[in-house]
Design an enzyme around this catalytic site. Structure first.
Site: not given
Length: 183
Positions: A61-62
């Site tokens: 995930c970012g």
């Protein structure tokens, strides 16, 4: 005189909306069990009299870089009674596809994670783990993760203190101030 009574009723009615409603907890956080990252069931009562930051996490995930700040938060406040509990979930963009062993290796290798991690679970929907169903029931929709790295702060009484979006960094003043307040 009738206008005056009507005005009083309207004021009382409006004031009633400003009162905060505390949930009537039938169960508290510490009444539940969950499997750890090694698939061993453990009772959350092991965290009794501690504050818990419950965070649904994902490796791809970012927001994954928040692992570093979660570890920093744990290192700084665990001696004062804070537990960071990482909860892997693959429900947001398929960003946690690995097995529990792969997740554990990723966290230890890339972020030196030492705080407790659970087995991968669902955190939203009807198949969510009971602690997340409990959180929604007792705190409303703000307790339901909208994305990875959503945070739920549980106080020492086993009740939800507050929730924080994925955008709230673990070492943010907003979160640290609340943690220090409840510790």
């Amino acid at each position: 005189m009738n206008q005056f009574k009507g005005l009083i009723y309207i004021i009382i009615f409006m004031i009633s909306f400003f009162n905060t409603v505390n949930a009537e907890y039938e169960k508290i956080f510490f009444d539940f069990e969950i499997k750890d990252i090694n698939e061993k069931t453990f009772a959350l009562e092991n965290f009794k009299n501690k504050a818990v930051l419950l965070v649904n996490v994902a490796s791809n995930c970012g927001f994954t870089k928040q692992y570093s700040e979660l570890q920093e938060l744990y290192d700084k406040y665990s001696v004062k009674g804070l537990v960071v509990l990482g909860v892997p979930s693959n429900q947001f963009g398929g960003q946690e596809p690995g097995s529990n062993n792969e997740i554990k290796d990723f966290c230890e290798t890339n972020f030196n994670i030492t705080f407790p991690m659970t087995a991968k679970i669902n955190v939203k929907g009807e198949n969510a783990h009971p602690i997340y169903l409990w959180a929604k029931e007792n705190y409303g929709n703000s307790a339901v993760p909208k994305w990875n790295f959503h945070k739920i702060l549980i106080n020492k009484d086993g009740k939800i203190e507050d929730t924080y979006s994925s955008f709230t960094k673990p070492m943010s003043k907003k979160l640290i101030n609340k943690i220090e307040e409840i510790l």
